[in-house]
Write an enzyme that holds these catalytic residues in place. Structure first.
Site, mmCIF file in Angstrom:
data_model
loop_
_atom_site.group_PDB
_atom_site.id
_atom_site.type_symbol
_atom_site.label_atom_id
_atom_site.label_comp_id
_atom_site.label_asym_id
_atom_site.label_seq_id
_atom_site.Cartn_x
_atom_site.Cartn_y
_atom_site.Cartn_z
ATOM 1 N N GLY A 247 10.487 -5.102 -5.389
ATOM 2 C CA GLY A 247 10.635 -3.896 -4.580
ATOM 3 C C GLY A 247 11.767 -4.013 -3.590
ATOM 4 O O GLY A 247 12.228 -5.113 -3.275
ATOM 5 N N HIS B 57 -1.434 -2.216 -1.366
ATOM 6 C CA HIS B 57 -0.828 -3.222 -2.232
ATOM 7 C C HIS B 57 -0.606 -4.559 -1.519
ATOM 8 O O HIS B 57 -0.487 -5.584 -2.168
ATOM 9 C CB HIS B 57 0.501 -2.684 -2.754
ATOM 10 C CG HIS B 57 1.042 -3.417 -3.947
ATOM 11 N ND1 HIS B 57 0.332 -3.574 -5.107
ATOM 12 C CD2 HIS B 57 2.240 -4.047 -4.155
ATOM 13 C CE1 HIS B 57 1.051 -4.260 -5.991
ATOM 14 N NE2 HIS B 57 2.202 -4.559 -5.429
#
Length: 288
Positions: free
Chosen positions: A42, A268
């Site tokens: 990410g 997450h």
């Protein structure tokens, strides 16, 4: 060895490989069992940012190694697909440091890397902990909301798109502070790091990877988890919008010695949002 109370982001070490430098942190007792931390993917991610909050607790019990994967802006970019390069980064680090056996804590992509390493080298992994991100969607749509927002950012990186993606990562929206956004923005928009992110999450690259996997004779990663011998603790945020918790069902059922712990009010980043509960559950598992 660095005392974790004094560990700062600048305390990077590095080893050379034929493809470039791998960088890492090393803290905790030099004589203790080794615990390797593997970060996720990410924009603007680093191993330090994933695990800096829990390092003081774990470094009281383990020699903690935090690997920075190639292609994410800290270690050198090896030039390939960063997720593929990540799979080849664990062995060189451990071999250079003379580590024969380690426990592993892997967040999201790092959990997949840890599973792959443990299957290939069963004698080198004691216990394995994953944090979201493994398995496959069963009840929820794919790609998930968080992955779609990530794709939108790498296609056209704006500060607002980064904020939208970061908010999909957490249950508590207040965690997405201006400081966090600025920290992530600086690395996520670095030209080399952004190019690497597009090799992973650009819409064309993502579609091409899925098509290649579908056409390949190789089984899907979740279909080989029955080969994992290491005792495994699967941890998950109940409110994960990047890797919804229904993804845990196949790993939980097929990994022979697996346990599943789901943290409420957590997205997450369970190791950040459920920090104390995460530390308690994982320490109990690793020291059992």
């Amino acid at each position: 060895m660095t005392d974790t109370r004094e560990l700062v982001e600048q305390d990077l070490r590095e080893i050379g490989t034929p493809k470039g430098a791998l960088r890492y942190y090393d803290c905790g007792p030099s004589s203790g069992p080794v615990l390797l931390f593997l970060h996720g993917s990410g924009p603007g991610v680093t191993g330090w940012r994933n695990f800096r909050g829990v390092l003081p607790t774990f470094a009281e019990h383990f020699r903690c190694l935090v690997l920075e994967f190639p292609g994410f802006g800290v270690s050198d970019d090896f030039g390939g697909h960063p997720m593929v390069d990540a799979f080849g980064a664990v062995s060189p680090l451990l071999e250079a440091l003379g580590v024969d056996k380690t426990h592993i804590v892997g967040n999201s992509m790092g959990g997949g890397v840890g599973i792959n390493f443990a299957i290939r080298h069963p004698d080198r992994v004691g216990r394995l902990v994953t944090i979201g991100g493994i398995g496959t969607n069963i009840f929820s749509p794919s790609p998930s909301e968080g992955i779609r927002l990530l794709q939108e950012f790498v296609e056209d990186p704006t500060r607002q798109r980064l904020v939208d993606w970061l908010k999909s990562m957490v249950y508590d929206q207040a965690l997405v502070t201006d400081e966090l956004v600025e920290e992530r923005w600086q690395l996520a928009t670095d030209p080399e790091t952004l190019a690497a992110a597009r090799r992973m999450y650009g819409k064309a690259a993502f579609a091409g990877m899925n098509a290649a996997m579908a056409a390949s004779d190789r089984p899907q990663p979740w279909a080989v988890m029955h080969k994992l011998a290491a005792p495994t603790l699967l941890t998950w945020g109940r409110d994960d919008r990047v890797s919804p918790p229904d993804m845990a069902l196949i790993p939980m059922r097929t990994i022979p010695n697996a346990e599943l712990h789901i943290f409420p009010n957590s997205g997450h980043w369970a190791m950040i949002e459920a920090k104390e509960a995460f530390e308690s559950a994982v320490l109990a598992f690793l020291t059992r």
